[in-house]
Design an enzyme around this catalytic site. Structure first.
Site, PDB file in Angstrom:
ATOM      1  N   ASP A 172       5.532   4.895  13.547  1.00 34.55           N
ATOM      2  CA  ASP A 172       6.210   6.181  13.736  1.00 34.55           C
ATOM      3  C   ASP A 172       5.670   6.881  14.988  1.00 34.55           C
ATOM      4  O   ASP A 172       6.147   7.959  15.358  1.00 34.55           O
ATOM      5  CB  ASP A 172       6.119   7.073  12.487  1.00 34.55           C
ATOM      6  CG  ASP A 172       4.701   7.384  12.070  1.00 34.55           C
ATOM      7  OD1 ASP A 172       3.759   6.914  12.735  1.00 34.55           O
ATOM      8  OD2 ASP A 172       4.526   8.096  11.054  1.00 34.55           O
ATOM      9  N   SER A 173       4.727   6.223  15.677  1.00 38.10           N
ATOM     10  CA  SER A 173       4.337   6.667  17.015  1.00 38.10           C
ATOM     11  C   SER A 173       5.554   6.725  17.932  1.00 38.10           C
ATOM     12  O   SER A 173       5.504   7.354  18.988  1.00 38.10           O
ATOM     13  CB  SER A 173       3.277   5.726  17.611  1.00 38.10           C
ATOM     14  OG  SER A 173       3.701   4.374  17.539  1.00 38.10           O
ATOM     15  N   ASP A 184       6.580   1.468   9.618  1.00 37.25           N
ATOM     16  CA  ASP A 184       5.958   2.658   9.017  1.00 37.25           C
ATOM     17  C   ASP A 184       6.899   3.380   8.059  1.00 37.25           C
ATOM     18  O   ASP A 184       8.087   3.573   8.369  1.00 37.25           O
ATOM     19  CB  ASP A 184       5.604   3.665  10.118  1.00 37.25           C
ATOM     20  CG  ASP A 184       4.167   3.530  10.580  1.00 37.25           C
ATOM     21  OD1 ASP A 184       3.363   2.905   9.872  1.00 37.25           O
ATOM     22  OD2 ASP A 184       3.864   4.055  11.668  1.00 37.25           O
ATOM     23  N   GLU A 229       0.306   5.834   5.089  1.00 43.11           N
ATOM     24  CA  GLU A 229      -0.944   6.518   5.427  1.00 43.11           C
ATOM     25  C   GLU A 229      -1.583   7.146   4.190  1.00 43.11           C
ATOM     26  O   GLU A 229      -0.882   7.759   3.374  1.00 43.11           O
ATOM     27  CB  GLU A 229      -0.676   7.607   6.474  1.00 43.11           C
ATOM     28  CG  GLU A 229      -0.201   7.048   7.799  1.00 43.11           C
ATOM     29  CD  GLU A 229      -0.024   8.120   8.874  1.00 43.11           C
ATOM     30  OE1 GLU A 229      -0.433   9.286   8.660  1.00 43.11           O
ATOM     31  OE2 GLU A 229       0.516   7.769   9.944  1.00 43.11           O
ATOM     32  N   GLU A 240      -7.996   3.611  11.800  1.00 46.22           N
ATOM     33  CA  GLU A 240      -7.781   4.271  13.094  1.00 46.22           C
ATOM     34  C   GLU A 240      -8.892   5.279  13.365  1.00 46.22           C
ATOM     35  O   GLU A 240      -9.162   6.157  12.532  1.00 46.22           O
ATOM     36  CB  GLU A 240      -6.409   4.964  13.112  1.00 46.22           C
ATOM     37  CG  GLU A 240      -6.132   5.694  14.418  1.00 46.22           C
ATOM     38  CD  GLU A 240      -4.671   6.078  14.631  1.00 46.22           C
ATOM     39  OE1 GLU A 240      -3.814   5.693  13.802  1.00 46.22           O
ATOM     40  OE2 GLU A 240      -4.403   6.761  15.636  1.00 46.22           O
TER      41      GLU A 240
HETATM   42  O1  KIV Z   1       2.482   4.620  14.449  1.00 40.75           O
HETATM   43  C1  KIV Z   1       1.737   3.773  14.990  1.00 40.75           C
HETATM   44  O2  KIV Z   1       2.012   3.233  16.059  1.00 40.75           O
HETATM   45  C2  KIV Z   1       0.507   3.424  14.292  1.00 40.75           C
HETATM   46  C3  KIV Z   1      -0.525   2.623  15.041  1.00 40.75           C
HETATM   47  C4  KIV Z   1      -1.144   3.420  16.093  1.00 40.75           C
HETATM   48  C5  KIV Z   1      -1.509   1.998  14.131  1.00 40.75           C
HETATM   49  O3  KIV Z   1       0.328   3.788  13.168  1.00 40.75           O
END
Ligand code: KIV
Length: 275
Positions: free
Chosen positions: A55-56, A94, A125, A192
């Site tokens: 979700d980045s 995610d 998470e 993380e």
């Molecule tokens: O959302 C993401 O890209 C992540 C990674 C940084 C592990 O959770």
């Protein structure tokens, strides 16, 4: 122009049990984010083991200041695009903010990521009440990647993007959470921004593989945001990342260098880790 990858896979597909075997054999797992089919096919060609639709994408693709506005529709759209670029790389997606608010909501969201998006595993998470969700998904045979340490969906409670587990008490809490997500049925654990020594301890205690980002070289694998790895993210480079495109002439070469450095334990170095 992106051309669909219809050729036979050059290697055996990476599987969830295969990741556990890699840990047992001491072979490092290479994970990288991807958000579209073109980047996915770059990961596939470079032999990346796991593609993560993180979700980045809310920050690096949509230009938002956090991951919180990302919706399940966004995640399904990008996951399906990435799936079209992969043939043997394992696909993880995610669960976005609040899609895991209770077991039924998380089941619906995970089912969409798997059935519509083509994900083989979903990432979630936190621990605590999240363990109920992990257990429910595992019971329905949806593999789960847990995510502990700096959990970006909790940025407002954490007060920023900060290293976690620094005090003895916080470190013990994180260790307990890691044990709990494994006991609930998680198959993989992203750590993380966690001190390297703590991540090493968690890695040696757990039977499931750990994947670090800012968690030291002793995790069972490493993950980076692909745009960080290519030096594309505007602003200050996070300590845990490295520009692998610098001095190289293609995206493919940069991703292959990352994969090689992870497998040979050359990345991350102490300069990318926390104490
Ligand atoms: O959302 C993401 O890209 C992540 C990674 C940084 C592990 O959770």
């Amino acid at each position: 122009m992106y051309v669909e990858n219809t050729s036979a896979p050059a290697r055996k597909p990476v599987t969830v049990p295969g990741l556990k075997a890699m840990k047992a054999e001491g072979r490092k797992i290479v994970m990288l984010t991807a958000y579209d089919a073109s980047f996915a096919s770059q990961l596939e060609t470079a032999g990346v083991d796991v593609a993560l639709v993180g979700d980045s994408l809310g920050m690096v693709v949509q230009g938002r200041s956090s991951t919180l506005p990302v919706t399940i529709d966004d995640m399904v759209y990008h996951t399906a695009a990435v799936a079209r670029g992969l043939s043997s790389t394992l696909l993880v997606a995610d669960l976005p903010f609040m899609s895991d608010r209770d077991v039924p909501a998380a089941m619906d969201a995970a089912a969409r990521l798997v059935a519509e998006g083509g994900a083989a595993m979903v990432k979630i998470e936190g621990a605590g009440r999240v363990c109920d969700v992990i257990a429910a998904l595992a019971e329905r045979n949806i593999p789960v990647c847990a995510h502990l340490g700096l959990t970006p969906q909790s940025v407002n409670r954490l007060g920023g993007y900060k290293v976690q587990g620094k005090t003895e008490e916080a470190a013990m809490r994180l260790l307990e959470d890691a044990r709990a997500v494994e006991a609930a049925g998680a198959d993989l654990l992203v750590l993380e921004c966690v001190p390297a020594a703590l991540a090493a301890r968690i890695t040696s205690e757990l039977s499931i593989p750990t994947i670090g980002i800012g968690a030291g070289v002793d995790c069972d694998g490493q993950v980076l945001v692909v745009y960080d790895l290519l030096g594309l993210t505007p602003g200050k480079r996070p300590r845990f990342s490295k520009d692998f495109l610098a001095g190289r002439d293609s995206i493919q070469a940069a991703i292959a260098a990352f994969a090689g450095d992870v497998r040979e334990k050359r990345f991350p170095g102490p300069e990318h880790s926390f104490t």
